[in-house]
Design a protein around this motif. Structure first.
Motif, PDB file in Angstrom:
ATOM      1  N   ILE A  28       0.812  -1.217   0.000  1.00  0.00           N
ATOM      2  CA  ILE A  28       0.000   0.000   0.000  1.00  0.00           C
ATOM      3  C   ILE A  28       0.848   1.272   0.000  1.00  0.00           C
ATOM      4  N   CYS A  29       2.062   1.193   0.560  1.00  0.00           N
ATOM      5  CA  CYS A  29       2.966   2.370   0.572  1.00  0.00           C
ATOM      6  C   CYS A  29       3.736   2.523  -0.731  1.00  0.00           C
ATOM      7  N   GLU A  30       3.568   1.574  -1.637  1.00  0.00           N
ATOM      8  CA  GLU A  30       4.211   1.618  -2.962  1.00  0.00           C
ATOM      9  C   GLU A  30       5.717   1.816  -2.850  1.00  0.00           C
ATOM     10  N   LYS A  31       6.356   0.923  -2.068  1.00  0.00           N
ATOM     11  CA  LYS A  31       7.809   0.983  -1.861  1.00  0.00           C
ATOM     12  C   LYS A  31       8.243   2.355  -1.330  1.00  0.00           C
ATOM     13  N   ARG A  32       7.433   2.853  -0.387  1.00  0.00           N
ATOM     14  CA  ARG A  32       7.662   4.135   0.295  1.00  0.00           C
ATOM     15  C   ARG A  32       7.500   5.351  -0.617  1.00  0.00           C
ATOM     16  N   ASN A  33       7.077   5.153  -1.861  1.00  0.00           N
ATOM     17  CA  ASN A  33       6.824   6.286  -2.744  1.00  0.00           C
ATOM     18  C   ASN A  33       5.562   7.038  -2.328  1.00  0.00           C
ATOM     19  N   ALA A  34       4.544   6.294  -1.910  1.00  0.00           N
ATOM     20  CA  ALA A  34       3.284   6.923  -1.528  1.00  0.00           C
ATOM     21  C   ALA A  34       3.296   7.371  -0.068  1.00  0.00           C
ATOM     22  N   ALA A  35       3.870   6.556   0.814  1.00  0.00           N
ATOM     23  CA  ALA A  35       3.876   6.882   2.244  1.00  0.00           C
ATOM     24  C   ALA A  35       4.914   6.029   2.962  1.00  0.00           C
ATOM     25  N   THR A  36       5.212   6.412   4.203  1.00  0.00           N
ATOM     26  CA  THR A  36       6.137   5.651   5.043  1.00  0.00           C
ATOM     27  C   THR A  36       5.526   5.484   6.430  1.00  0.00           C
ATOM     28  N   LEU A  37       5.619   4.275   6.952  1.00  0.00           N
ATOM     29  CA  LEU A  37       5.094   3.934   8.275  1.00  0.00           C
ATOM     30  C   LEU A  37       6.245   3.792   9.261  1.00  0.00           C
ATOM     31  N   ALA A  38       6.086   4.364  10.448  1.00  0.00           N
ATOM     32  CA  ALA A  38       7.122   4.254  11.479  1.00  0.00           C
ATOM     33  C   ALA A  38       6.461   3.968  12.827  1.00  0.00           C
ATOM     34  N   THR A  39       7.117   3.120  13.631  1.00  0.00           N
ATOM     35  CA  THR A  39       6.596   2.799  14.962  1.00  0.00           C
ATOM     36  C   THR A  39       7.659   3.081  16.012  1.00  0.00           C
ATOM     37  N   HIS A  40       7.224   3.576  17.184  1.00  0.00           N
ATOM     38  CA  HIS A  40       8.132   3.959  18.263  1.00  0.00           C
ATOM     39  C   HIS A  40       7.620   3.416  19.599  1.00  0.00           C
ATOM     40  N   THR A  96       8.067  -3.521  24.659  1.00  0.00           N
ATOM     41  CA  THR A  96       7.217  -2.356  24.413  1.00  0.00           C
ATOM     42  C   THR A  96       5.779  -2.630  24.856  1.00  0.00           C
ATOM     43  N   LYS A  97       5.218  -1.701  25.622  1.00  0.00           N
ATOM     44  CA  LYS A  97       3.835  -1.817  26.081  1.00  0.00           C
ATOM     45  C   LYS A  97       2.909  -0.805  25.401  1.00  0.00           C
ATOM     46  N   ASN A  98       3.470   0.346  25.038  1.00  0.00           N
ATOM     47  CA  ASN A  98       2.683   1.397  24.396  1.00  0.00           C
ATOM     48  C   ASN A  98       3.461   1.896  23.181  1.00  0.00           C
ATOM     49  N   MET A  99       2.744   2.153  22.095  1.00  0.00           N
ATOM     50  CA  MET A  99       3.410   2.427  20.826  1.00  0.00           C
ATOM     51  C   MET A  99       2.857   3.695  20.169  1.00  0.00           C
ATOM     52  N   LEU A 100       3.763   4.546  19.684  1.00  0.00           N
ATOM     53  CA  LEU A 100       3.384   5.672  18.835  1.00  0.00           C
ATOM     54  C   LEU A 100       3.578   5.243  17.386  1.00  0.00           C
ATOM     55  N   VAL A 101       2.559   5.456  16.574  1.00  0.00           N
ATOM     56  CA  VAL A 101       2.625   5.123  15.148  1.00  0.00           C
ATOM     57  C   VAL A 101       2.528   6.410  14.349  1.00  0.00           C
ATOM     58  N   GLU A 102       3.409   6.567  13.371  1.00  0.00           N
ATOM     59  CA  GLU A 102       3.358   7.735  12.488  1.00  0.00           C
ATOM     60  C   GLU A 102       3.327   7.267  11.042  1.00  0.00           C
ATOM     61  N   VAL A 103       2.571   7.956  10.219  1.00  0.00           N
ATOM     62  CA  VAL A 103       2.590   7.735   8.777  1.00  0.00           C
ATOM     63  C   VAL A 103       2.766   9.088   8.112  1.00  0.00           C
ATOM     64  N   THR A 104       3.765   9.198   7.244  1.00  0.00           N
ATOM     65  CA  THR A 104       4.014  10.458   6.536  1.00  0.00           C
ATOM     66  C   THR A 104       3.942  10.226   5.034  1.00  0.00           C
ATOM     67  N   SER A 105       3.678  11.310   4.294  1.00  0.00           N
ATOM     68  CA  SER A 105       3.579  11.205   2.838  1.00  0.00           C
ATOM     69  C   SER A 105       3.852  12.560   2.204  1.00  0.00           C
ATOM     70  N   SER A 106       4.399  12.529   1.015  1.00  0.00           N
ATOM     71  CA  SER A 106       4.560  13.748   0.234  1.00  0.00           C
ATOM     72  C   SER A 106       3.399  13.901  -0.740  1.00  0.00           C
ATOM     73  N   THR A 107       2.480  12.920  -0.728  1.00  0.00           N
ATOM     74  CA  THR A 107       1.408  12.886  -1.731  1.00  0.00           C
ATOM     75  C   THR A 107       0.086  13.439  -1.220  1.00  0.00           C
ATOM     76  N   SER A 108      -0.464  12.852  -0.152  1.00  0.00           N
ATOM     77  CA  SER A 108      -1.763  13.321   0.332  1.00  0.00           C
ATOM     78  C   SER A 108      -2.027  12.856   1.759  1.00  0.00           C
ATOM     79  N   GLN A 109      -2.907  13.586   2.418  1.00  0.00           N
ATOM     80  CA  GLN A 109      -3.327  13.220   3.766  1.00  0.00           C
ATOM     81  C   GLN A 109      -4.129  11.925   3.753  1.00  0.00           C
ATOM     82  N   GLN A 110      -4.911  11.725   2.697  1.00  0.00           N
ATOM     83  CA  GLN A 110      -5.761  10.541   2.633  1.00  0.00           C
ATOM     84  C   GLN A 110      -4.935   9.269   2.541  1.00  0.00           C
TER      85      GLN A 110
END
Length: 532
Positions: A336-348, A448-462
């Motif tokens: 779904i991230c199209e090899k990070r071209n569409a978006a990138t997922l990160a977990t902390h 890890t007991k609690n996780m922050l998830v971030e998704v970023t994109s240069s394309t769109s919020q959707q």
């Protein structure tokens, strides 16, 4: 071939008699803008794989016809406005990817490629596709996010391999009844079009397992609700009973099928009432006064403007499900991230992040400092980029191939940019450098007991929201939260607790929140979402 004027990448292919050429990123784009594409490329008649992407390329040279051995042509994420008719000479083509360009027309010559298996023309300005009847090996067609008003001309029984059709994000008004003749159709994405009625013929696609009709203005309100909340099978059962069939299909059902049809009709009548009989559960907690927020600064908007975050609490990792958790992120980046071209997922690991608000900003590469994931020292972003580039080149020479692997594949996404996006904690430490790496200081582990998830994109919020939705959905069956028990079915199911995170501007005005009421709406009957 003139080796004195040829680009370094082209010369290497010529000298080493290799068959794959990849040209991508800011440096290549600058060369194209200044002097055009290196014409020596078209002397490499042994090429079977050509990838020119993420550049300023506006036209495809007619000399492309000289590369008669090409089987894969990748030209995504450029500024191409047309495909020359000379492409007809590439009779061995199996894959064409010209997505994310400015294409308005496709030449008629694209209607006769006997070896063609995959066509991706998504995210262009297309209104028409030549008839695909002669492309008898076609298996996957992506025309998403274009301007089609009529379903593409692909409904032929000869297309025995056509399994995936993506036409979401267009202006299509009708689904042709002839779609039933496609014997292998498994995936049909028609989301976000102008469809008001669904023909009963669609239910005759016997292998159809993945149907997406969301975002259409369906007249049948009951069907509309099924589309939003149920699986493909239930939708097709309903369409089979209530959809209008084309004249060629009418009258084929004899009286002997009356009882069976009656039962299915009764089942569909009760289906809406059964929607809440689910197993897995996502519980969403609203933002509170002491919730963390993400401050989104103006300077990041020209680099990578879109971000959504959320918090997942009360996790219970084991060695086994942690491996599945890591594999899931890799799968999403490839899909779904199209090899990070569409978006990138990160977990902390949330508990390793300094308490306080986060800041999403951009910094010059020499000023941005980060301790990258799985590394022991802190680098500037510029030094890290150089280190990764060196590692990638060494690895490529060692393996004698022209493509990068691992994280090195994504360096071109930030190459040449004057500033890099980053997520900072309350003490201004960089905890994320998308789309390349996270920080070692917030690394996830089995503790890890609690996780922050971030998704970023240069394309769109959707796109960010879609990726986050998919991630949370796929987390459930992994079982990273304490399992629950359903007393009626004796089945084990899983619950995840999701905490909203809002994004604000520098003055504290809310710009977004995730998950909102329009997020986490699944067509999967085994998931329910409870909003506290």
């Amino acid at each position: 071939m003139d080796t004195t004027t040829a680009w370094t990448e082209v010369s290497q292919i010529w000298k080493e008699n290799r068959h794959e050429l990849v040209l991508s990123g800011a440096k290549v784009s600058q060369r194209i803008a200044e002097n055009g594409l290196d014409k020596n490329i078209f002397h490499l008649q042994g090429l079977n794989y050509l990838n020119i992407s993420h550049t300023s390329l506006e036209t495809i040279p007619q000399d492309l016809s000289r590369l008669e051995n090409l089987t894969t042509l990748v030209l995504h994420s450029n500024m191409i406005s047309n495909i020359p008719e000379e492409i007809k000479a590439l009779s061995k083509l199996k894959v064409i990817d010209c997505s994310r360009n400015r294409l308005k027309d496709i030449p008629q010559e694209l209607s006769n490629f006997p070896q063609l298996m995959t066509v991706n023309l998504g995210s262009n300005l297309l209104k028409h596709l030549p008839c695909q009847r002669m492309n008898i090996k076609l298996a996957a067609l992506d025309l998403s996010n274009n301007q089609f008003e009529v379903f593409p001309d692909v409904c032929y029984a000869e297309l025995v391999h056509l399994a995936e059709i993506r036409v979401n994000g267009n202006r299509i008004k009708e689904i042709p009844g002839a779609i039933k003749v496609l014997p292998s159709l498994k995936l049909l994405d028609l989301a976000d079009n102008c469809i008001t009625d669904v023909p009963g013929d669609l239910a005759d696609c016997v292998k159809l397992k993945d149907l997406n009709l969301k975002g259409n203005q369906l007249h049948d309100k009951r069907l509309h609700k099924l589309v939003d909340q149920c699986r493909t099978k239930q939708i097709l059962d309903y369409v089979r009973q209530h959809g209008v069939k084309s004249e060629s299909s009418a009258g084929q059902s004899g009286k002997s099928k009356k009882d069976k049809k009656g039962r299915k009709n009764s089942e569909s009548e009760h289906l809406i009432n059964d929607i809440e009989a689910v197993t897995h559960q996502l519980t969403v907690f609203r933002v509170s006064d002491d919730s963390r927020v993400v401050k989104i600064l103006e300077n990041v908007k020209s680099v990578r403007p879109h971000i959504v975050c959320c918090i997942v609490r009360n996790l219970n990792f084991t060695e086994e499900n942690f491996k599945k958790f890591i594999q899931l992120q890799t799968k999403l980046h490839e899909g779904i991230c199209e090899k990070r071209n569409a978006a990138t997922l990160a977990t902390h690991d949330l508990d390793l992040i300094v308490p306080g608000d986060l800041t999403y900003t951009a910094k010059p590469p020499k000023e941005l400092k980060i301790k990258p994931l799985n590394r022991s020292k802190t680098y500037s972003a510029a030094a890290l980029f150089q280190q990764l580039q060196t590692e990638a080149d060494n690895l490529r020479r060692e393996k004698k191939r022209n493509v990068y692997s691992g994280i090195h594949r994504y360096l071109y996404l930030i190459e040449g940019k004057p500033s890099f996006p980053c997520l900072l904690d309350a003490s201004d430490q960089v905890i994320s450098l998308p789309p390349i790496t996270n920080s070692e200081i917030t690394k996830m582990s089995t503790n890890t007991k609690n996780m922050l998830v971030e998704v970023t994109s240069s394309t769109s919020q959707q796109i960010c929201r879609n990726v986050m939705d998919q991630f949370l959905k796929d987390l459930l069956p992994i079982g990273i939260a304490t399992p629950q028990s359903n007393e009626q079915t004796l089945q084990q199911y899983h619950k995840l607790e999701i905490e909203q995170v809002k994004g604000v501007d520098i003055e504290g005005n809310m710009k977004l929140v995730y998950p909102s009421r329009t997020d986490l709406v699944f067509d999967d009957k085994v998931i329910t979402v409870v909003r506290e």
